[in-house]
Design an enzyme around this catalytic site. Structure first.
Site, PDB file in Angstrom:
ATOM      1  N   CYS A 134       0.851  -1.186   0.000  1.00  0.00           N
ATOM      2  CA  CYS A 134       0.000   0.000   0.000  1.00  0.00           C
ATOM      3  C   CYS A 134       0.893   1.245   0.000  1.00  0.00           C
ATOM      4  O   CYS A 134       1.681   1.422  -0.912  1.00  0.00           O
ATOM      5  CB  CYS A 134      -0.968  -0.020   1.176  1.00  0.00           C
ATOM      6  SG  CYS A 134      -2.077  -1.440   1.192  1.00  0.00           S
ATOM      7  N   ASP A 189      -8.215  -1.009  -8.775  1.00  0.00           N
ATOM      8  CA  ASP A 189      -7.825  -0.290  -7.559  1.00  0.00           C
ATOM      9  C   ASP A 189      -7.982   1.204  -7.813  1.00  0.00           C
ATOM     10  O   ASP A 189      -7.255   1.782  -8.629  1.00  0.00           O
ATOM     11  CB  ASP A 189      -6.379  -0.648  -7.218  1.00  0.00           C
ATOM     12  CG  ASP A 189      -5.898  -0.037  -5.917  1.00  0.00           C
ATOM     13  OD1 ASP A 189      -6.603   0.821  -5.361  1.00  0.00           O
ATOM     14  OD2 ASP A 189      -4.815  -0.430  -5.462  1.00  0.00           O
ATOM     15  N   HIS A 221      -7.398  -3.914  -3.461  1.00  0.00           N
ATOM     16  CA  HIS A 221      -6.349  -3.186  -2.756  1.00  0.00           C
ATOM     17  C   HIS A 221      -6.212  -3.755  -1.340  1.00  0.00           C
ATOM     18  O   HIS A 221      -7.201  -3.901  -0.621  1.00  0.00           O
ATOM     19  CB  HIS A 221      -6.705  -1.704  -2.678  1.00  0.00           C
ATOM     20  CG  HIS A 221      -5.673  -0.865  -2.012  1.00  0.00           C
ATOM     21  ND1 HIS A 221      -4.561  -0.398  -2.671  1.00  0.00           N
ATOM     22  CD2 HIS A 221      -5.571  -0.426  -0.730  1.00  0.00           C
ATOM     23  CE1 HIS A 221      -3.820   0.296  -1.831  1.00  0.00           C
ATOM     24  NE2 HIS A 221      -4.415   0.301  -0.643  1.00  0.00           N
TER      25      HIS A 221
END
Length: 256
Positions: A134, A189, A221
């Protein structure tokens, strides 16, 4: 997989003390070093378990709490399982902390983390590998661009906002990266849409960076994070295969 030995360590930075988790194979030999960048939920048991698995494959892994300026881990009061209902409340607290970690501060910290790994008797000589998740994928690219001589490989997984029109977008570091890059994007995403994927690839191509990009079909995600509702076991295992392959062909052997 070998037995591992993990411990909490404190690392003195230019701005304070960063708490971190350091884990390595349970022996006296030095091992190739990996810098592990967390996601926005922070240093917590699941990420320690991921670092343990990586160490079990033969690496000395440093997982810093990059939000140490706000407090020691856990920085946020997280539920054991982070479900969509919990996310809105959490993001109200997490987003300001994320934004406070500016690119300049992140790079300054990265130098300290890399130096700590280089000075450790438990690591081999030579460049390190980096893996990031992330927000950590952006930190990984920034670190590789800022310290190309110290980074042999970058793995970035379900990263977000990696190629925006911001003047300090992570993709703009590509012309300074000399290590190999692997990117495992989440499918559909919103934080990393197709146009950003294409721009990042184009920028890496033009910079001559050895890289591979894959979009994990159907994976959301956060697909590696088993303590969240985004977890996708198949995609997570695919990520492990890709990451270990990348590190296995790029990192140095132990000192003789």
């Amino acid at each position: 997989m070998t037995d591992v030995r993990g411990t909490t360590v404190d690392i003195t930075t230019q701005d304070g003390t960063a708490d971190a988790y350091f884990v390595r194979p349970d022996d006296d030999a030095p091992h190739p070093a990996v810098l592990f960048y967390m996601d926005a939920f922070g240093l917590r048991p699941h990420l320690r378990a991921m670092a343990d698995r990586l160490a079990g494959a033969g690496y000395a892994v440093l997982l810093p709490n990059v939000f140490y300026r706000t407090g020691r881990a856990p920085v946020f009061d997280l539920p054991d399982f982070i479900d969509p209902g919990a996310r809105p409340e959490l993001w109200d607290r997490i987003l300001p902390v994320m934004l406070a970690l500016t690119p300049d501060l992140a790079v300054r910290d990265a130098e300290t983390y890399l130096t700590w790994l280089a000075d450790s008797p438990h690591t081999t000589d030579g460049p390190v590998g980096i893996t990031g998740y992330c927000m950590g994928a952006g930190l990984a690219l920034r670190t590789a661009g800022a310290f190309p001589e110290r980074v042999a490989a970058v793995g970035g997984f379900h990263g977000g906002r990696l190629a925006t029109d911001a003047p300090d977008s992570p993709h703009l570091t590509a012309d300074r990266i000399t290590g190999e890059v692997y990117l495992g994007h989440a499918d559909n995403d919103s934080s990393m849409p197709q146009e950003q994927i294409e721009l990042l690839d184009k920028t890496l191509d033009e910079a001559g960076v050895t890289h591979r990009t894959e979009v994990y079909a159907g994976a959301p995600h956060g697909y590696t994070q088993a303590d969240t509702a985004a977890y996708d076991p198949e995609a997570a295992e695919r990520h492990w295969t890709a990451l270990l392959d990348l590190l296995g062909r790029t990192l140095t052997h132990p000192r003789s």
